[in-house]
Design an enzyme around this catalytic site. Structure first.
Site, PDB file in Angstrom:
ATOM      1  N   ASN A  31      28.052  28.225 -14.746  1.00 30.79           N
ATOM      2  CA  ASN A  31      27.252  28.711 -13.608  1.00 30.79           C
ATOM      3  C   ASN A  31      26.923  27.494 -12.750  1.00 30.79           C
ATOM      4  O   ASN A  31      26.129  26.651 -13.148  1.00 30.79           O
ATOM      5  CB  ASN A  31      25.983  29.375 -14.164  1.00 30.79           C
ATOM      6  N   TRP A  32      27.559  27.411 -11.591  1.00 35.35           N
ATOM      7  CA  TRP A  32      27.351  26.236 -10.732  1.00 35.35           C
ATOM      8  C   TRP A  32      26.028  26.284  -9.985  1.00 35.35           C
ATOM      9  O   TRP A  32      25.661  25.310  -9.320  1.00 35.35           O
ATOM     10  CB  TRP A  32      28.501  26.116  -9.724  1.00 35.35           C
ATOM     11  N   LYS A  33      25.349  27.410 -10.012  1.00 38.23           N
ATOM     12  CA  LYS A  33      24.071  27.553  -9.295  1.00 38.23           C
ATOM     13  C   LYS A  33      24.253  27.109  -7.833  1.00 38.23           C
ATOM     14  O   LYS A  33      25.295  27.349  -7.238  1.00 38.23           O
ATOM     15  CB  LYS A  33      22.966  26.783 -10.021  1.00 38.23           C
ATOM     16  N   HIS A  63      19.526  36.380 -14.384  1.00 35.68           N
ATOM     17  CA  HIS A  63      19.313  34.985 -14.782  1.00 35.68           C
ATOM     18  C   HIS A  63      17.820  34.658 -14.662  1.00 35.68           C
ATOM     19  O   HIS A  63      17.126  35.199 -13.793  1.00 35.68           O
ATOM     20  CB  HIS A  63      20.161  34.063 -13.896  1.00 35.68           C
ATOM     21  N   GLU A 100      16.324  32.238 -13.403  1.00 33.88           N
ATOM     22  CA  GLU A 100      15.850  31.661 -12.129  1.00 33.88           C
ATOM     23  C   GLU A 100      15.469  32.751 -11.125  1.00 33.88           C
ATOM     24  O   GLU A 100      14.338  32.745 -10.634  1.00 33.88           O
ATOM     25  CB  GLU A 100      16.877  30.639 -11.609  1.00 33.88           C
ATOM     26  N   GLU A 115      19.600  33.429 -23.248  1.00 33.30           N
ATOM     27  CA  GLU A 115      19.246  32.115 -22.715  1.00 33.30           C
ATOM     28  C   GLU A 115      17.746  31.894 -22.844  1.00 33.30           C
ATOM     29  O   GLU A 115      16.971  32.312 -21.958  1.00 33.30           O
ATOM     30  CB  GLU A 115      19.620  32.035 -21.234  1.00 33.30           C
ATOM     31  N   GLY A 123      18.300  23.743 -18.762  1.00 27.76           N
ATOM     32  CA  GLY A 123      18.157  22.535 -17.950  1.00 27.76           C
ATOM     33  C   GLY A 123      17.192  21.514 -18.518  1.00 27.76           C
ATOM     34  O   GLY A 123      16.785  20.577 -17.825  1.00 27.76           O
ATOM     35  N   SER A 164      21.263  24.348 -22.147  1.00 33.31           N
ATOM     36  CA  SER A 164      21.623  22.979 -22.531  1.00 33.31           C
ATOM     37  C   SER A 164      22.834  22.907 -23.460  1.00 33.31           C
ATOM     38  O   SER A 164      22.862  22.109 -24.396  1.00 33.31           O
ATOM     39  CB  SER A 164      20.419  22.261 -23.146  1.00 33.31           C
ATOM     40  N   GLY A 207      24.314  22.875 -16.134  1.00 33.85           N
ATOM     41  CA  GLY A 207      24.544  21.466 -15.795  1.00 33.85           C
ATOM     42  C   GLY A 207      25.900  20.918 -16.228  1.00 33.85           C
ATOM     43  O   GLY A 207      26.606  20.289 -15.424  1.00 33.85           O
TER      44      GLY A 207
HETATM   45  P1  PGA Z   1      21.905  24.551 -18.477  1.00 30.82           P
HETATM   46  O1  PGA Z   1      21.774  25.960 -17.717  1.00 30.82           O
HETATM   47  O2  PGA Z   1      23.227  24.576 -19.223  1.00 30.82           O
HETATM   48  O3  PGA Z   1      21.851  23.523 -17.411  1.00 30.82           O
HETATM   49  O4  PGA Z   1      20.760  24.474 -19.438  1.00 30.82           O
HETATM   50  C1  PGA Z   1      22.126  27.165 -18.343  1.00 30.82           C
HETATM   51  C2  PGA Z   1      21.944  28.328 -17.407  1.00 30.82           C
HETATM   52  O5  PGA Z   1      21.077  28.284 -16.524  1.00 30.82           O
HETATM   53  O6  PGA Z   1      22.680  29.332 -17.496  1.00 30.82           O
END
Ligand code: PGA
Length: 241
Positions: A9-11, A96, A98, A165, A171, A204, A226
């Site tokens: 996921n490049w966000k 997600h 976020e 998640e 992150g 992570s 990330g």
């Molecule tokens: P991360 O993000 O690998 O940077 O922890 C995971 C995600 O948001 O799907």
């Protein structure tokens, strides 16, 4: 036998030029990927067309980072399945943490997105996960149960990916113990009641923990933030042993 799905996921990262350069580096690194797995990347919307014309869709698939529940209409800032399918998009991330946190996405909205994605021919990747406070209060199972029951109502489990998640692991560099993540993934599978549903872990995930995570019985893949931004790291993750 469930095929694993390794998704990046490049966000809100990568413009078109960066996407091209990433793919030039990344594609040769995954060309011998075993066929027990699929690789998926969710670029930002503006890079999807570039991604689609530069990638080889046989072993690399495209996801969108969101999807709306209407075909078209007055929904500023949203995107509909037909706009994505035109660019070869096969998957859509929904729920997600976020957008749940920053835009107060509810389980009901997430459910509408997931149901419409499926009926449009896309596979939703529905994210669930508890906060640190919820985990510390011993509420993780209850939160996940609610998110699964409400978020996945009326979805078809044979065309579904669920990503567990834990929010405190996203992150932060703190990974959930693989065995703890496995227990929650087993709970999700039981709640869904379909043995072949694909369940990912996210939070992570890095080259140094992927092999242990993927050795777990109920984890069928990963959702990576990330570490998916670096083609070398993500190719190592995709080539997990
Ligand atoms: P991360 O993000 O690998 O940077 O922890 C995971 C995600 O948001 O799907």
């Amino acid at each position: 036998m469930r095929k694993s799905v390794i998704a990046g996921n490049w966000k809100m990262h990568m413009n078109c030029a960066e996407t091209k350069s990433y793919l030039c580096d990344f594609l040769p690194l995954i060309k011998d990927i075993p066929n027990d797995r699929k690789i998926v990347i969710a670029p930002p919307f503006t890079a999807i067309s570039t991604f689609s014309s530069f990638s080889n869709s046989d072993y690399l698939h495209i996801a969108s980072q969101n999807i709306h529940w209407e075909k078209q209409g007055a929904f500023t800032a949203e995107i509909s399945p037909r706009m994505l399918i035109e660019h070869n998009v096969k998957y859509a991330i929904v729920g997600h943490s976020e957008p749940r946190k920053y835009f107060s996405e509810s389980d009901e909205q997430i459910n509408r997105r997931a149901v419409f994605a499926q009926s449009s021919g896309l596979t939703p990747i529905v994210c669930v996960g508890e906060t640190l406070e919820q985990r510390e209060r011993g509420e993780a199972d209850r939160v996940i149960t609610r998110q699964v029951e409400q978020g996945l109502e009326n979805t078809d489990p044979s065309n579904l990916i669920v990503a567990y998640e834990p929010i405190w692991a996203i992150g932060t560099g703190k990974t959930c113990e693989a065995s703890d993540a496995n227990k929650i993934c087993a709970l999700i599978r039981k709640l869904i009641g379909f043995n072949d549903v694909i369940i990912q872990y996210g939070g992570s995930v890095k080259p140094n923990n992927i092999d242990e995570i993927m050795s777990m019985s109920d984890i069928d893949g990963v959702l990576v933030g990330g570490a998916s931004l670096d083609p070398i790291s993500f190719s190592r993750i995709a080539n997990y042993k």
